[in-house]
Scaffold this active site. Structure first.
Site, PDB file in Angstrom:
ATOM      1  N   SER A  22       0.828  -1.209   0.000  1.00 45.14           N
ATOM      2  CA  SER A  22       0.000   0.000   0.000  1.00 45.14           C
ATOM      3  C   SER A  22       0.860   1.256   0.000  1.00 45.14           C
ATOM      4  O   SER A  22       0.324   2.369   0.023  1.00 45.14           O
ATOM      5  CB  SER A  22      -0.932   0.000   1.219  1.00 45.14           C
ATOM      6  N   THR A 154     -40.585  25.448  -9.430  1.00 46.86           N
ATOM      7  CA  THR A 154     -40.788  24.069  -8.994  1.00 46.86           C
ATOM      8  C   THR A 154     -41.041  23.305 -10.278  1.00 46.86           C
ATOM      9  O   THR A 154     -41.623  23.854 -11.218  1.00 46.86           O
ATOM     10  CB  THR A 154     -41.999  23.926  -8.044  1.00 46.86           C
ATOM     11  N   HIS A 155     -40.578  22.080 -10.331  1.00 46.75           N
ATOM     12  CA  HIS A 155     -40.646  21.268 -11.562  1.00 46.75           C
ATOM     13  C   HIS A 155     -39.976  21.980 -12.728  1.00 46.75           C
ATOM     14  O   HIS A 155     -40.333  21.748 -13.877  1.00 46.75           O
ATOM     15  CB  HIS A 155     -42.095  20.932 -11.936  1.00 46.75           C
ATOM     16  N   SER A 276     -15.188  25.666 -27.652  1.00 45.23           N
ATOM     17  CA  SER A 276     -15.392  24.427 -28.389  1.00 45.23           C
ATOM     18  C   SER A 276     -14.331  24.348 -29.485  1.00 45.23           C
ATOM     19  O   SER A 276     -13.904  25.370 -30.008  1.00 45.23           O
ATOM     20  CB  SER A 276     -16.785  24.426 -29.005  1.00 45.23           C
ATOM     21  N   LYS A 282     -19.140  29.041 -29.191  1.00 52.11           N
ATOM     22  CA  LYS A 282     -19.428  28.416 -27.900  1.00 52.11           C
ATOM     23  C   LYS A 282     -18.596  28.964 -26.737  1.00 52.11           C
ATOM     24  O   LYS A 282     -17.429  29.258 -26.863  1.00 52.11           O
ATOM     25  CB  LYS A 282     -19.181  26.904 -27.984  1.00 52.11           C
ATOM     26  N   ASN A 284     -18.501  27.403 -22.948  1.00 48.53           N
ATOM     27  CA  ASN A 284     -19.092  26.300 -22.193  1.00 48.53           C
ATOM     28  C   ASN A 284     -18.805  26.360 -20.693  1.00 48.53           C
ATOM     29  O   ASN A 284     -17.708  26.743 -20.297  1.00 48.53           O
ATOM     30  CB  ASN A 284     -18.581  24.960 -22.740  1.00 48.53           C
ATOM     31  N   GLU A 289     -19.860  21.675 -15.062  1.00 48.55           N
ATOM     32  CA  GLU A 289     -20.140  20.309 -15.518  1.00 48.55           C
ATOM     33  C   GLU A 289     -19.200  19.309 -14.864  1.00 48.55           C
ATOM     34  O   GLU A 289     -19.602  18.195 -14.501  1.00 48.55           O
ATOM     35  CB  GLU A 289     -20.026  20.227 -17.039  1.00 48.55           C
ATOM     36  N   LYS A 324      -8.289   3.549   2.177  1.00 42.41           N
ATOM     37  CA  LYS A 324      -7.568   4.811   1.976  1.00 42.41           C
ATOM     38  C   LYS A 324      -7.841   5.477   0.643  1.00 42.41           C
ATOM     39  O   LYS A 324      -8.146   6.676   0.575  1.00 42.41           O
ATOM     40  CB  LYS A 324      -6.074   4.575   2.147  1.00 42.41           C
TER      41      LYS A 324
HETATM   42  N1  ARG Z   1      -1.193  -1.254   5.299  1.00 42.47           N
HETATM   43  C1  ARG Z   1      -2.144  -1.755   6.228  1.00 42.47           C
HETATM   44  C2  ARG Z   1      -3.465  -1.023   6.051  1.00 42.47           C
HETATM   45  O1  ARG Z   1      -3.475  -0.042   5.391  1.00 42.47           O
HETATM   46  C3  ARG Z   1      -1.654  -1.562   7.616  1.00 42.47           C
HETATM   47  C4  ARG Z   1      -2.190  -2.542   8.594  1.00 42.47           C
HETATM   48  C5  ARG Z   1      -1.680  -3.872   8.331  1.00 42.47           C
HETATM   49  N2  ARG Z   1      -1.974  -4.767   9.357  1.00 42.47           N
HETATM   50  C6  ARG Z   1      -1.863  -6.088   9.178  1.00 42.47           C
HETATM   51  N3  ARG Z   1      -2.169  -6.827  10.168  1.00 42.47           N
HETATM   52  N4  ARG Z   1      -1.479  -6.592   8.042  1.00 42.47           N
HETATM   53  O2  ARG Z   1      -4.483  -1.428   6.520  1.00 42.47           O
END
Ligand code: ARG
Length: 463
Positions: A22, A154-155, A276, A282, A284, A289, A324
């Site tokens: 990660s 409304t609508h 455009s 144009k 835009n 958007e 994450k």
């Molecule tokens: N990189 C892991 C995470 O984002 C950290 C925790 C890992 N813990 C484990 N027991 N492998 O969740």
């Protein structure tokens, strides 16, 4: 060599490392990871679990690592999997045995929960700052637009007259709730999970509260299993961000309509519109958007984490590493959209004459006509029917209510007299809606004052 290689006989497959790592995205947590480790080590020292010299070495080592990462001198590979093991491995490479003592009474499970909370608390406050700025812009627009008459819909059908200022205050209240929701999330997530260990705490005599205090948390989490399993705060933030984006998306939709030739209520500044490649005429509203479009991706982030979490038994499961990217993405998106969105609003030119013209068509003073009859003693349902017939007559004659002669009015009810013209004049229709929350200038003043006080209260706290 992996920090956890002791129990294993051979290395992991390279493809496993790729899937497992990660570091590619959790590198963002480096600063919080290091702050957390320093607080943890300091507490270990204070509790006599490691020596004062070890604490000092760990502290110095971690601070140097943080500087090196910040300056781009140090980067990590998936060899060390995630930010937690990367920093620890580097620390031990630099300071030896003291580095190996850092992870005493701690697990990556409570470590990652800590880093993530710290990081997200900060991002939430950053976002809150941008929302406060957006509110300032809306107040400014509301003050300038207090007397600009426009139709409210409304609508998407012209319904009743209002003012541009009143309209802007509707959005100001939506974003006020977003600010409150963010604050509420931060208040609830303001707990340190460190000391939960892998899931059942630790046998070492640690001081969780001291660590929480050092890191600026209001409290500690109450249960170690929950401490490492909980991602409610991430989901709450994602929900809050989704609602915020939905608000910006609705606003964007209006801007897109308003700058069409059909409406032409506003014109975007050149700096916040695009051309455009084929149609030379144009201009835009791409920014609006894109904000509307990116709302979909933030919803996706919320759905993604809700789905990740739904089947997980307690406590930590590696699935949770998937928490994450959605949250980073949602924050990146909102943080990138907000300032541009605000600048687009701030620089757009209003076309009050077109708003007024649109308000003059579509019989948006019909309710006021009926209300006038009610004021003369007619039951509302009858007044409603009479006015409906009047509107029908107008449509056939190609006239507005303002253009009818009194004789024509009288065909529909003997009650009508000259007073009706004053009652259906749009300026009067708006001014008569003095009800709290309404579009009359003084009612909008009150709404502006309310948001002003809300902002001042927060600015005071920030100082
Ligand atoms: N990189 C892991 C995470 O984002 C950290 C925790 C890992 N813990 C484990 N027991 N492998 O969740």
């Amino acid at each position: 060599m992996k920090l956890w290689s002791g129990r294993f006989e051979s290395n992991t497959d390279e493809l496993v490392d790729e899937l497992n790592a990660s570091i590619g995205f959790d590198i963002r947590l480096y600063s919080e990871d290091i702050e957390g480790s320093i607080a943890h080590a300091t507490m270990l020292g204070a509790q006599g679990i490691i020596s004062a010299e070890d604490v000092e070495q760990i502290r110095e080592g971690l601070l140097a690592i943080r500087e090196d990462i910040a300056a781009g001198r140090l980067s990590f590979t998936r060899e060390t999997e995630d930010i937690h093991m990367s920093v620890e491995t580097e620390l031990t490479r630099r300071i030896g045995d003291a580095g190996k003592r850092l992870h005493t009474a701690r697990s990556r499970n409570d470590q990652v929960a800590l880093d993530f909370r710290l990081h997200m608390k900060r991002r939430a406050l950053e976002l809150r700052g941008l929302l406060l700025d957006l509110e300032e812009t809306l107040l400014h627009l509301a003050e300038n637009g207090r007397d600009i008459i426009m139709p409210a819909y409304t609508h998407l059908q012209r319904a009743q007259p209002t003012t541009f200022g009143h309209y802007m205050m509707a959005y100001a209240n939506m974003f006020r709730r977003d600010i409150l929701r963010l604050e509420d999330c931060v208040e609830r997530m303001d707990e340190s999970p460190l000391g939960s260990g892998a899931l059942t705490g630790t046998t070492h005599p640690i001081d969780r509260k001291a660590v929480a205090e050092a890191l600026g948390f209001a409290r500690i989490t109450q249960n170690s299993i929950d401490g490492v399993s909980d991602r409610d705060y991430a989901l709450e933030l994602l929900s809050t961000l989704s609602i915020l984006m939905m608000h910006m998306s609705r606003f964007s939709e209006e801007i897109i309509l308003w700058c069409s030739w059909e409406f032409h209520f506003v014109e975007l500044d050149d700096a916040y519109s695009t051309g455009s490649s084929i149609m030379p005429q144009k201009k835009n509203p791409d920014i609006a958007e894109l904000v509307r479009g990116k709302t979909g991706r933030v919803y996706g982030d919320l759905m993604s984490l809700l789905t990740v979490m739904k089947g997980l038994p307690l406590a930590y499961n590696k699935d949770m590493q998937e928490d994450k990217e959605p949250l980073f993405d949602a924050f990146d998106t909102a943080l990138r959209c907000l300032p541009v969105f605000r600048a687009m609003l701030e620089t757009m030119r209003l076309r009050p004459e077109n708003m007024r013209r649109a308000a003059g068509e579509g019989f948006i003073n019909a309710t006021d006509c009926a209300d006038w009859l009610v004021g003369r003693g007619m039951p509302f349902r009858d007044a409603y029917t009479v006015t409906g017939k009047l509107v029908h007559y107008c449509i056939e004659k190609g006239k507005t209510l303002e253009e009818l002669y009194l004789e024509e009015y009288k065909e529909f009810s003997e009650i009508f007299d000259e007073g009706i013209y004053e009652a259906i004049c749009l300026e009067n229709c708006v001014a008569a809606r003095r009800v709290a929350g309404g579009p009359a200038a003084e009612a909008v003043e009150d709404q502006i004052a309310y948001i002003r006080a809300f902002l001042d209260e927060r600015k005071e706290k920030q100082e």
